[in-house]
Design a protein around this motif. Structure first.
Motif, PDB file in Angstrom:
ATOM      1  N   ARG A 239      37.171  13.612 -29.031  1.00 40.28           N
ATOM      2  CA  ARG A 239      36.878  14.732 -29.922  1.00 40.28           C
ATOM      3  C   ARG A 239      38.080  15.082 -30.805  1.00 40.28           C
ATOM      4  N   VAL A 240      39.279  15.066 -30.234  1.00 38.11           N
ATOM      5  CA  VAL A 240      40.435  15.568 -30.990  1.00 38.11           C
ATOM      6  C   VAL A 240      40.918  14.601 -32.061  1.00 38.11           C
ATOM      7  N   THR A 241      40.578  13.327 -31.950  1.00 35.43           N
ATOM      8  CA  THR A 241      41.047  12.361 -32.944  1.00 35.43           C
ATOM      9  C   THR A 241      39.922  11.870 -33.863  1.00 35.43           C
ATOM     10  N   ALA A 242      38.745  12.480 -33.750  1.00 36.24           N
ATOM     11  CA  ALA A 242      37.652  12.194 -34.681  1.00 36.24           C
ATOM     12  C   ALA A 242      37.855  13.017 -35.952  1.00 36.24           C
ATOM     13  N   LEU A 243      37.216  12.605 -37.043  1.00 33.60           N
ATOM     14  CA  LEU A 243      37.314  13.318 -38.312  1.00 33.60           C
ATOM     15  C   LEU A 243      36.529  14.625 -38.235  1.00 33.60           C
ATOM     16  N   HIS A 244      37.206  15.743 -38.517  1.00 29.42           N
ATOM     17  CA  HIS A 244      36.543  17.049 -38.492  1.00 29.42           C
ATOM     18  C   HIS A 244      36.719  17.831 -39.782  1.00 29.42           C
ATOM     19  N   THR A 245      37.460  17.314 -40.749  1.00 25.51           N
ATOM     20  CA  THR A 245      37.623  18.012 -42.024  1.00 25.51           C
ATOM     21  C   THR A 245      36.264  18.149 -42.708  1.00 25.51           C
ATOM     22  N   SER A 279      44.177   4.737 -37.485  1.00 19.79           N
ATOM     23  CA  SER A 279      45.450   5.237 -36.976  1.00 19.79           C
ATOM     24  C   SER A 279      45.525   6.753 -37.195  1.00 19.79           C
ATOM     25  N   TYR A 280      46.362   7.404 -36.386  1.00 19.91           N
ATOM     26  CA  TYR A 280      46.565   8.835 -36.545  1.00 19.91           C
ATOM     27  C   TYR A 280      47.954   9.201 -36.043  1.00 19.91           C
ATOM     28  N   LEU A 281      48.475  10.339 -36.537  1.00 19.38           N
ATOM     29  CA  LEU A 281      49.817  10.739 -36.121  1.00 19.38           C
ATOM     30  C   LEU A 281      49.957  12.250 -36.113  1.00 19.38           C
ATOM     31  N   ILE A 282      51.061  12.670 -35.513  1.00 15.12           N
ATOM     32  CA  ILE A 282      51.495  14.056 -35.571  1.00 15.12           C
ATOM     33  C   ILE A 282      53.004  14.049 -35.687  1.00 15.12           C
ATOM     34  N   LEU A 283      53.568  15.036 -36.394  1.00 13.82           N
ATOM     35  CA  LEU A 283      55.011  15.088 -36.562  1.00 13.82           C
ATOM     36  C   LEU A 283      55.474  16.535 -36.596  1.00 13.82           C
ATOM     37  N   GLY A 284      56.792  16.702 -36.404  1.00 16.60           N
ATOM     38  CA  GLY A 284      57.380  18.030 -36.426  1.00 16.60           C
ATOM     39  C   GLY A 284      58.587  18.078 -37.336  1.00 16.60           C
ATOM     40  N   ILE A 285      58.975  19.279 -37.741  1.00 16.76           N
ATOM     41  CA  ILE A 285      60.032  19.453 -38.726  1.00 16.76           C
ATOM     42  C   ILE A 285      61.394  18.994 -38.215  1.00 16.76           C
ATOM     43  N   THR A 286      61.553  18.842 -36.906  1.00 11.03           N
ATOM     44  CA  THR A 286      62.803  18.319 -36.354  1.00 11.03           C
ATOM     45  C   THR A 286      62.912  16.804 -36.486  1.00 11.03           C
ATOM     46  N   CYS A 288      60.634  14.534 -35.302  1.00  8.98           N
ATOM     47  CA  CYS A 288      59.914  13.789 -34.263  1.00  8.98           C
ATOM     48  C   CYS A 288      58.526  13.395 -34.777  1.00  8.98           C
ATOM     49  N   VAL A 289      58.053  12.229 -34.366  1.00 11.15           N
ATOM     50  CA  VAL A 289      56.737  11.759 -34.792  1.00 11.15           C
ATOM     51  C   VAL A 289      56.129  10.897 -33.694  1.00 11.15           C
ATOM     52  N   CYS A 290      54.823  11.015 -33.536  1.00  2.41           N
ATOM     53  CA  CYS A 290      54.061  10.173 -32.615  1.00  2.41           C
ATOM     54  C   CYS A 290      52.920   9.548 -33.400  1.00  2.41           C
ATOM     55  N   ILE A 291      52.891   8.226 -33.457  1.00  3.72           N
ATOM     56  CA  ILE A 291      51.883   7.476 -34.207  1.00  3.72           C
ATOM     57  C   ILE A 291      51.041   6.673 -33.223  1.00  3.72           C
ATOM     58  N   VAL A 292      49.735   6.768 -33.334  1.00  3.97           N
ATOM     59  CA  VAL A 292      48.818   6.026 -32.478  1.00  3.97           C
ATOM     60  C   VAL A 292      48.067   5.019 -33.347  1.00  3.97           C
ATOM     61  N   VAL A 293      48.111   3.751 -32.931  1.00  3.02           N
ATOM     62  CA  VAL A 293      47.525   2.660 -33.728  1.00  3.02           C
ATOM     63  C   VAL A 293      46.536   1.892 -32.854  1.00  3.02           C
ATOM     64  N   PRO A 294      45.278   2.337 -32.791  1.00  2.48           N
ATOM     65  CA  PRO A 294      44.303   1.677 -31.920  1.00  2.48           C
ATOM     66  C   PRO A 294      44.128   0.188 -32.205  1.00  2.48           C
ATOM     67  N   GLU A 295      44.179  -0.218 -33.476  1.00  2.00           N
ATOM     68  CA  GLU A 295      43.963  -1.632 -33.796  1.00  2.00           C
ATOM     69  C   GLU A 295      44.996  -2.528 -33.107  1.00  2.00           C
ATOM     70  N   PHE A 296      46.201  -2.027 -32.887  1.00  2.00           N
ATOM     71  CA  PHE A 296      47.252  -2.805 -32.229  1.00  2.00           C
ATOM     72  C   PHE A 296      47.483  -2.356 -30.785  1.00  2.00           C
ATOM     73  N   ASP A 297      46.620  -1.456 -30.287  1.00  2.96           N
ATOM     74  CA  ASP A 297      46.773  -0.906 -28.930  1.00  2.96           C
ATOM     75  C   ASP A 297      48.208  -0.431 -28.717  1.00  2.96           C
ATOM     76  N   ALA A 298      48.685   0.390 -29.644  1.00  2.00           N
ATOM     77  CA  ALA A 298      50.105   0.746 -29.668  1.00  2.00           C
ATOM     78  C   ALA A 298      50.322   2.228 -29.941  1.00  2.00           C
ATOM     79  N   VAL A 299      51.442   2.718 -29.413  1.00  2.00           N
ATOM     80  CA  VAL A 299      51.945   4.057 -29.696  1.00  2.00           C
ATOM     81  C   VAL A 299      53.396   3.921 -30.112  1.00  2.00           C
ATOM     82  N   VAL A 300      53.761   4.575 -31.200  1.00  2.00           N
ATOM     83  CA  VAL A 300      55.118   4.529 -31.728  1.00  2.00           C
ATOM     84  C   VAL A 300      55.667   5.958 -31.764  1.00  2.00           C
ATOM     85  N   VAL A 301      56.814   6.172 -31.131  1.00  3.04           N
ATOM     86  CA  VAL A 301      57.453   7.486 -31.116  1.00  3.04           C
ATOM     87  C   VAL A 301      58.848   7.375 -31.702  1.00  3.04           C
TER      88      VAL A 301
END
Length: 334
Positions: A239-245, A279-286, A288-301
């Motif tokens: 639910r949280v990573t589906a399109l809701h806009t 793919s989807y991500l979240i980031l902060g002003i400090t 920090c970033v967390c990127i999730v890439v389902p096509e590559f079964d990967a998480v990048v921080v």
């Protein structure tokens, strides 16, 4: 652990670390359930009296905390305590039934509510669902919603329902110095980090290690499945990573799930164009970033303790450059 294929990514992060004056940095990549790159740089403060950055170091992740709030809302939907994200916020918090008439939980979760603060009060910037603006007003409304429906703080609710079941022991809202926390900047009255005197989950004082943030991304990537266990239903994470806009928002504006930024072709997009669809991500002003890439079964921080933007530095451009480099290296390795 330095993985040779990702040395270029670590080198890039180090170069930017020097440019922005961050004293600390980290990179953590998980692919196919394997940690393929783990790298730490610098110290918790500006001189060698501070602790060296290591696996236990916990960074202030700033606005990344908002995805934790998004998951709390998803849990309330799963529990049936929220009927629909198309309910108006005023149905749950009567104080907003006037100024926020027509504003739904969907609008709050996707930055499309059109409410902002002015001279100590709330005003409308635009009608809900007809624009996009990144404002903390909606985040405060959602925080109040969680507290109202659970009788708990956001932090205690997440500790009980998420952090404990999933073993996220290096994540939490902190109010006092501890050795593993990068906490050196709170004496600065102009610090971007903001207030830090509440552990309720209502401030930007969520401290997370690089590996716990990668685990956070991995939980979303694998829809809550961890080591063959499913403490929470997959639907909570789907639910949280589906399109809701809302469809009524102009196409040139960003697209969001429950706070998460989704891959979308727009100048305001924070995902590099090399990241694949989905793919989807979240980031902060400090920084920090967390990127999730389902096509590559990967998480990048990527983690920094960034406190300023030097002249000539463009925040969104840099995030996209980092994301594109990570995507190119992941693609080359698959």
């Amino acid at each position: 652990m330095l993985n040779k294929p990702y040395e270029a990514l670590n080198d890039y992060v180090y170069k930017v670390q020097q440019e922005i004056g961050a004293t600390a940095a980290a990179v953590y990549l998980i692919q196919n359930n394997v940690v393929v790159n783990e790298w730490y740089s610098g110290r918790h403060g500006a001189d060698d009296t501070y602790r060296a950055v290591d696996a236990q170091t916990r960074f202030n992740v700033a606005s990344i905390r908002k995805t934790y709030l998004g998951l709390a809302v998803s849990l309330l939907l799963e529990d049936g305590r929220i009927y629909s994200i198309d309910d108006e916020i005023g149905q749950y918090l009567a104080a907003y039934s006037g100024i926020a008439e027509g504003v739904t939980l969907r609008h709050l979760l996707t930055h499309t509510h059109g409410i902002t603060e002015s001279e100590g009060g709330l005003i409308r910037e635009f009608e809900p669902g007809l624009g996009w603006a990144y404002r903390n007003t909606g985040i405060r409304m959602l925080t109040g919603l969680v507290a109202r429906l659970t009788g708990q703080t956001v932090s205690s609710f997440l500790q009980e329902r998420v952090f404990n079941p999933y073993g996220l022991r290096e994540s939490g809202w902190e109010t006092e110095y501890a050795d593993e926390l990068i906490y050196n900047y709170y004496d600065d009255p102009y610090s971007w980090a903001g207030a830090h005197d509440s552990n309720a989950g209502d401030q930007s004082n969520l401290f997370v290690s690089a590996r716990d943030l990668a685990r956070w991304g991995q939980l979303h990537l694998h829809k809550g499945l961890l080591n063959g266990r499913q403490p929470l239903p997959a639907s909570v994470f789907e639910r949280v990573t589906a399109l809701h806009t809302p469809d009524t928002v102009p196409w040139g504006e960003p697209r969001n799930g429950f706070i998460w930024w989704l891959q979308h072709d727009t100048p305001l997009n924070q995902l590099g164009e090399h990241l694949p669809v989905g793919s989807y991500l979240i980031l902060g002003i400090t920084g920090c970033v967390c990127i999730v890439v389902p096509e590559f079964d990967a998480v990048v921080v990527r983690m920094y303790n960034q406190l300023s933007n030097p002249e000539g530095y463009h925040y969104l451009d840099e995030i996209r450059t980092f994301a594109n480099l990570a995507a190119d290296l992941l693609r080359a390795g698959t």
